[in-house]
Scaffold this active site. Structure first.
Site, PDB file in Angstrom:
ATOM      1  N   HIS A  41      -4.093  -7.695  -9.221  1.00  0.00           N
ATOM      2  CA  HIS A  41      -4.930  -8.776  -8.283  1.00  0.00           C
ATOM      3  C   HIS A  41      -5.786  -7.906  -7.455  1.00  0.00           C
ATOM      4  CE1 HIS A  41      -0.313  -9.508  -8.480  1.00  0.00           C
ATOM      5  NE2 HIS A  41      -0.932 -10.668  -8.889  1.00  0.00           N
ATOM      6  N   LYS A 153      -5.194 -11.506 -18.426  1.00  0.00           N
ATOM      7  CA  LYS A 153      -4.118 -11.034 -18.593  1.00  0.00           C
ATOM      8  C   LYS A 153      -2.697 -12.025 -18.876  1.00  0.00           C
ATOM      9  CE  LYS A 153       0.645  -8.728 -17.895  1.00  0.00           C
ATOM     10  NZ  LYS A 153       0.960  -9.830 -16.771  1.00  0.00           N
ATOM     11  N   ASP A 154      -3.227 -13.516 -18.046  1.00  0.00           N
ATOM     12  CA  ASP A 154      -2.590 -14.748 -18.533  1.00  0.00           C
ATOM     13  C   ASP A 154      -3.472 -15.567 -19.007  1.00  0.00           C
ATOM     14  OD1 ASP A 154       0.021 -14.702 -16.630  1.00  0.00           O
ATOM     15  OD2 ASP A 154      -1.804 -13.393 -15.589  1.00  0.00           O
ATOM     16  N   SER A 189       2.089  -5.926 -13.698  1.00  0.00           N
ATOM     17  CA  SER A 189       2.782  -7.186 -13.650  1.00  0.00           C
ATOM     18  C   SER A 189       4.521  -6.574 -12.418  1.00  0.00           C
ATOM     19  CB  SER A 189       2.894  -7.387 -14.404  1.00  0.00           C
ATOM     20  OG  SER A 189       4.412  -8.259 -14.577  1.00  0.00           O
ATOM     21  N   ARG A 191       6.496  -7.751 -12.672  1.00  0.00           N
ATOM     22  CA  ARG A 191       7.753  -7.630 -12.598  1.00  0.00           C
ATOM     23  C   ARG A 191       8.395  -5.941 -13.952  1.00  0.00           C
ATOM     24  NH1 ARG A 191       6.626 -13.226 -14.716  1.00  0.00           N
ATOM     25  NH2 ARG A 191       7.590 -14.631 -13.784  1.00  0.00           N
TER      26      ARG A 191
HETATM   27  P1  AMP Z   1       0.152 -13.537 -10.303  1.00  0.00           P
HETATM   28  O1  AMP Z   1       0.490 -13.579  -9.085  1.00  0.00           O
HETATM   29  O2  AMP Z   1       1.086 -12.837 -11.079  1.00  0.00           O
HETATM   30  O3  AMP Z   1       0.099 -15.509 -10.999  1.00  0.00           O
HETATM   31  O4  AMP Z   1      -1.131 -13.507 -10.673  1.00  0.00           O
HETATM   32  C1  AMP Z   1      -2.316 -13.982 -10.194  1.00  0.00           C
HETATM   33  C2  AMP Z   1      -3.500 -13.826 -10.636  1.00  0.00           C
HETATM   34  O5  AMP Z   1      -3.987 -11.944 -11.100  1.00  0.00           O
HETATM   35  C3  AMP Z   1      -3.256 -14.287 -11.797  1.00  0.00           C
HETATM   36  O6  AMP Z   1      -5.021 -14.558 -12.737  1.00  0.00           O
HETATM   37  C4  AMP Z   1      -3.442 -12.813 -13.440  1.00  0.00           C
HETATM   38  O7  AMP Z   1      -3.835 -13.121 -14.345  1.00  0.00           O
HETATM   39  C5  AMP Z   1      -3.746 -12.074 -12.390  1.00  0.00           C
HETATM   40  N1  AMP Z   1      -3.441 -10.504 -12.870  1.00  0.00           N
HETATM   41  C6  AMP Z   1      -2.183 -10.661 -13.064  1.00  0.00           C
HETATM   42  N2  AMP Z   1      -1.233  -9.289 -13.361  1.00  0.00           N
HETATM   43  C7  AMP Z   1      -2.623  -9.098 -13.875  1.00  0.00           C
HETATM   44  C8  AMP Z   1      -3.529  -7.260 -14.936  1.00  0.00           C
HETATM   45  N3  AMP Z   1      -2.644  -6.530 -15.094  1.00  0.00           N
HETATM   46  N4  AMP Z   1      -5.101  -7.446 -14.499  1.00  0.00           N
HETATM   47  C9  AMP Z   1      -5.743  -8.446 -13.629  1.00  0.00           C
HETATM   48  N5  AMP Z   1      -5.255  -9.634 -14.056  1.00  0.00           N
HETATM   49  C10 AMP Z   1      -3.396  -9.182 -13.285  1.00  0.00           C
END
Ligand code: AMP
Length: 292
Positions: A41, A153-154, A189, A191
């Site tokens: 993030h 990542k997503d 992640s 998770r």
């Molecule tokens: P999330 O909080 O999981 O919804 O992720 C928020 C944003 O952070 C999304 O755009 C994800 O793709 C990005 N993100 C999550 N993990 C990573 C990572 N390991 N590297 C780069 N971006 C990430």
């Protein structure tokens, strides 16, 4: 250390602030997250800080993108820690609304996601992208930024959001930032914290497979069926039995390709214990140069 970012929790206050900001010709960067911030993030925040005058991070665990059997209730929520982590960056504002603020009429009709949402994650998490486009649409309407930062990542999510922007004529640029990994290759992640010691080691098989596949491609393998069969076999050899998908796809349409001729994306999702992991990489078949 910098000033902690301003915390805003209501859409009304957010809209008032953004109206004022937009009249000042500032370039506004938006980083949507569900919190439990890690270095992945923070790489998006860093990119926003480098490219924008004003940086807004949103923290909202969006209930509509979780199915009833998924981990919404145990999804980590740690706003205080997150705000603290953001102090090292130039973040002007954190928007952390409640569920009622985003869904004042309850979890009413979700939006229909675009076609690119249908395969892969769409098959295994059928309601997921409807929830994602619903909340991202609400966030983009509330915060009409100049540029929004998402992670590779997503990857499928990023494609879905790019399509949403085109479909809804949002004038927001979408920037996709590289995957941040741990030293052992595991993609960061929120998770990962649920993996125990042996599972954590097992989980590195995903990124190891991505790397191995890049070598196979460099060595000339072009059949995507051979490549994905080998990946499945390697994951299974590492004790990963529940594989949702392993696919080599066109980067824009996410349709499977049979022979690697152009740049393609390798996408995978698998379960390690109770934790569902996704990962991906780009595959670049080098063209055979004619002999001189
Ligand atoms: P999330 O909080 O999981 O919804 O992720 C928020 C944003 O952070 C999304 O755009 C994800 O793709 C990005 N993100 C999550 N993990 C990573 C990572 N390991 N590297 C780069 N971006 C990430």
């Amino acid at each position: 250390m910098r000033q902690p970012p301003q915390l805003v929790t209501t859409c009304q206050q957010m809209q008032q602030l953004i109206t004022r900001l937009r009249s000042g010709a500032q370039r506004i960067g938006l980083v949507p997250t569900m919190g439990a911030l890690h270095d992945g993030h923070l790489s998006l925040v860093q990119a926003a800080q480098e490219q924008c005058d004003y940086v807004i991070v949103t923290i909202f665990v969006n209930p509509t993108q979780f199915a009833s059997n998924e981990d919404l209730s145990k999804y980590p929520r740690m706003l205080e820690d997150d705000l603290h982590r953001l102090e090292d960056f130039h973040v002007d504002l954190v928007f952390a609304p409640s569920e009622e603020e985003i869904y004042p009429d309850g979890l009413s009709i979700p939006m229909k996601p675009p076609a690119v949402a249908q395969p892969w994650e769409g098959v295994h998490r059928p309601h997921h992208f409807a929830g994602v486009v619903t909340v991202v649409d609400k966030l983009f309407n509330t915060i009409p930024a100049d540029v929004a930062f998402f992670g590779q990542k997503d990857y499928q999510q990023a494609m879905v959001i790019e399509q949403l922007v085109r479909d809804a004529n949002f004038s927001i640029d979408i920037q996709i930032c590289p995957i941040v990994r741990d030293k052992d290759g595991l993609a960061l992640s929120s998770r990962n914290r649920y993996l125990d010691g042996p599972q954590r080691i097992q989980a590195t098989a995903l990124s190891a497979c991505l790397e191995q596949t890049q070598h196979w491609v460099e060595q000339g393998e072009r059949s995507t069926r051979i490549l994905t069969d080998r990946i499945r076999q390697q994951l299974q050899e590492h004790g990963i039995q529940q594989i949702d998908y392993v696919a080599i796809v066109d980067p824009a349409t996410l349709m499977e390709v049979e022979q690697l001729q152009e740049r393609a994306m390798l996408l995978m999702a698998a379960h390690v214990g109770d934790v569902r992991l996704i990962d991906n990489c780009c595959l670049m078949p080098l063209r055979q140069l004619p002999r001189s």
